[in-house]
Design an enzyme around this catalytic site. Structure first.
Site, short mmCIF file in Angstrom:
data_model
loop_
_atom_site.label_atom_id
_atom_site.label_comp_id
_atom_site.label_asym_id
_atom_site.label_seq_id
_atom_site.Cartn_x
_atom_site.Cartn_y
_atom_site.Cartn_z
N SER A 1 0.84 -1.20 0.00
CA SER A 1 0.00 0.00 0.00
C SER A 1 0.87 1.25 0.00
CB SER A 1 -0.86 -0.02 1.28
OG SER A 1 -1.33 1.27 1.61
N TYR B 1 -3.20 -0.04 10.10
CA TYR B 1 -3.08 -0.44 8.69
C TYR B 1 -1.68 -0.13 8.17
CZ TYR B 1 -4.43 -0.61 3.70
OH TYR B 1 -4.52 -0.89 2.36
P1 NAP Z 1 -11.87 -4.97 -0.08
O1 NAP Z 1 -12.75 -4.45 -1.16
O2 NAP Z 1 -12.14 -4.62 1.34
O3 NAP Z 1 -11.76 -6.58 -0.22
C1 NAP Z 1 -10.97 -7.27 0.69
C2 NAP Z 1 -11.40 -8.72 0.65
O4 NAP Z 1 -10.69 -9.46 1.66
C3 NAP Z 1 -12.89 -8.85 0.96
O5 NAP Z 1 -13.48 -9.85 0.16
C4 NAP Z 1 -12.85 -9.27 2.42
O6 NAP Z 1 -14.00 -9.94 2.86
C5 NAP Z 1 -11.66 -10.21 2.42
N1 NAP Z 1 -11.21 -10.51 3.77
C6 NAP Z 1 -11.18 -9.68 4.84
N2 NAP Z 1 -10.74 -10.33 5.92
C7 NAP Z 1 -10.48 -11.61 5.55
C8 NAP Z 1 -10.00 -12.77 6.22
N3 NAP Z 1 -9.71 -12.75 7.52
N4 NAP Z 1 -9.87 -13.91 5.51
C9 NAP Z 1 -10.19 -13.95 4.19
N5 NAP Z 1 -10.65 -12.89 3.48
C10 NAP Z 1 -10.78 -11.73 4.17
O7 NAP Z 1 -10.36 -4.51 -0.36
P2 NAP Z 1 -9.68 -4.03 -1.72
O8 NAP Z 1 -9.84 -2.55 -1.86
O9 NAP Z 1 -10.11 -4.95 -2.84
O10 NAP Z 1 -8.15 -4.30 -1.34
C11 NAP Z 1 -7.59 -5.58 -1.49
C12 NAP Z 1 -6.20 -5.52 -0.91
O11 NAP Z 1 -5.49 -4.41 -1.48
C13 NAP Z 1 -6.19 -5.28 0.60
O12 NAP Z 1 -5.09 -5.97 1.18
C14 NAP Z 1 -5.96 -3.77 0.72
O13 NAP Z 1 -5.35 -3.41 1.94
C15 NAP Z 1 -5.03 -3.53 -0.44
N6 NAP Z 1 -5.04 -2.16 -0.95
C16 NAP Z 1 -6.20 -1.55 -1.31
C17 NAP Z 1 -6.12 -0.24 -1.82
C18 NAP Z 1 -7.35 0.54 -2.24
O14 NAP Z 1 -7.21 1.77 -2.44
N7 NAP Z 1 -8.50 -0.08 -2.38
C19 NAP Z 1 -4.90 0.39 -1.98
C20 NAP Z 1 -3.75 -0.28 -1.55
C21 NAP Z 1 -3.84 -1.56 -1.06
P3 NAP Z 1 -15.07 -9.04 3.66
O15 NAP Z 1 -15.98 -8.51 2.61
O16 NAP Z 1 -15.74 -9.97 4.62
O17 NAP Z 1 -14.31 -7.94 4.39
C1 GCO Z 2 -6.85 5.22 3.45
C2 GCO Z 2 -7.01 4.31 2.26
C3 GCO Z 2 -5.66 3.77 1.84
C4 GCO Z 2 -5.81 2.84 0.66
C5 GCO Z 2 -4.51 2.29 0.22
C6 GCO Z 2 -3.60 3.34 -0.28
O1 GCO Z 2 -7.75 5.25 4.29
O2 GCO Z 2 -5.82 5.91 3.48
O3 GCO Z 2 -7.90 3.25 2.53
O4 GCO Z 2 -5.06 3.13 2.90
O5 GCO Z 2 -6.62 1.79 0.97
O6 GCO Z 2 -3.93 1.47 1.16
O7 GCO Z 2 -2.49 2.69 -0.88
#
Ligand code: NAP
Ligand code: GCO
Length: 268
Positions: free
Chosen positions: A148, A161
């Site tokens: 992230s 986080y």
């Molecule tokens: P999301 O929409 O919240 O999806 C996360 C998925 O992980 C959901 O299906 C969630 O299920 C599942 N999950 C949560 N806890 C779990 C557990 N204990 N065991 C198995 N599955 C579990 O997140 P996303 O935005 O797609 O992000 C995916 C990854 O990328 C995460 O690691 C996030 O930190 C990272 N990321 C996201 C962003 C962003 O801007 N979106 C940026 C950087 C990094 P539930 O629906 O039950 O929670």
């Molecule tokens: C926040 C956001 C970010 C993104 C992502 C950025 O609240 O700052 O959720 O953490 O999810 O991780 O890279």
């Protein structure tokens, strides 16, 4: 070996993407399927797994879905054994499952902090530890950790986080260090701000019809002047899962539209 586009193919590979019923995990798994991989995913409950299976089917992808909580080591161990028996040895692991809690540190309980660390950092450790022995047996493997911006930067309300994602960057480097000689490449993807359910609260239109202040902030901080989409991550994810990246190890590839390189636009 002379270059060929075949190096980007995932034909015949088994890819496990955790938490991939929707969001970034779903987009990455879909790109892997399009590149020839067999898709396996897990999520936290049967309802989400069924939702994911239907979504994959709609895209013509015959994925296999399992209920498994990435923080539960005995459950993960048996899940991985089940996949290895039913589908085959895992070639590609994407540690995608994750949560975020946005709470000022002084108001966050130790339990809430632990929960984020457990899912976002312990989970990738537990799943990688269960998958690596099979990769060693195969003589190859690809592990991709969803890091992230918060692997590099802090911001108010996301202490747990950021600590987890900073740790995940170092776990990525350590898996590289320990298992690079088993021909396992472990890299991270560091998405910028991506429009998924996880960031929906940061993009909600305000009662007066204006954009959320954080939404406007991210637009001003991103040279691309837009939020990323889960699809923006697909190409880098295929690259890191393919033979084209066999000599890339311990890196975090930031897919952030330039945020980390930019001080931000001066407010008008
Ligand atoms: P999301 O929409 O919240 O999806 C996360 C998925 O992980 C959901 O299906 C969630 O299920 C599942 N999950 C949560 N806890 C779990 C557990 N204990 N065991 C198995 N599955 C579990 O997140 P996303 O935005 O797609 O992000 C995916 C990854 O990328 C995460 O690691 C996030 O930190 C990272 N990321 C996201 C962003 C962003 O801007 N979106 C940026 C950087 C990094 P539930 O629906 O039950 O929670
Ligand atoms: C926040 C956001 C970010 C993104 C992502 C950025 O609240 O700052 O959720 O953490 O999810 O991780 O890279």
């Amino acid at each position: 070996m002379s270059f060929s586009m075949e190096q980007f193919s995932l034909k015949g590979k088994v890819a496990l993407v955790t938490g991939a019923s929707y969001g970034i995990g779903f987009a990455i798994a879909s790109a892997y399927a399009q590149s020839g991989a067999k898709i396996v995913f897990n999520d936290i409950n049967q309802e989400l797994v069924d939702q994911g299976l239907a979504a994959y089917k709609e895209k013509g992808i015959e994925a296999r879905g399992y209920v498994c909580d990435v923080t539960d080591e005995p459950s993960v161990q048996s899940f991985i054994k089940q996949v290895e028996t039913e589908v085959g040895g895992i070639d590609i692991l994407v540690n995608n499952a994750g949560i975020i809690k946005r709470v000022p540190m002084l108001e966050m309980s130790a339990e809430e902090f632990r929960q984020v660390i457990d899912i976002d950092l312990n989970g990738p450790f537990i799943v990688s530890k269960a998958v690596i022995p099979g990769m060693i047996k195969k003589g190859q493997g690809k592990i991709i950790n969803l890091c992230s911006m918060m692997s590099e930067l802090g911001r108010e309300t996301v202490s747990a986080y950021a600590a987890a994602k900073g740790g995940l960057k170092m776990l990525t480097k350590n898996i590289c260090a320990e298992y690079g000689d088993a021909n396992i490449q472990c890299n991270g993807i560091g998405p910028g701000y991506i429009a998924t359910p996880q960031t929906a609260p940061l993009r909600e239109t305000q009662a007066d019809g204006t954009r959320h202040p954080f939404d406007q902030f991210i637009i001003s901080k991103t040279p691309a002047a837009r939020w990323g989409t889960a699809e923006d991550l697909q190409g880098p994810a295929v690259f890191l899962a393919s033979e084209a990246s066999n000599f890339v190890n311990g890196q975090v590839v930031y897919v952030d539209g330039g945020i980390l390189a930019y001080i931000g636009k001066q407010p008008e």
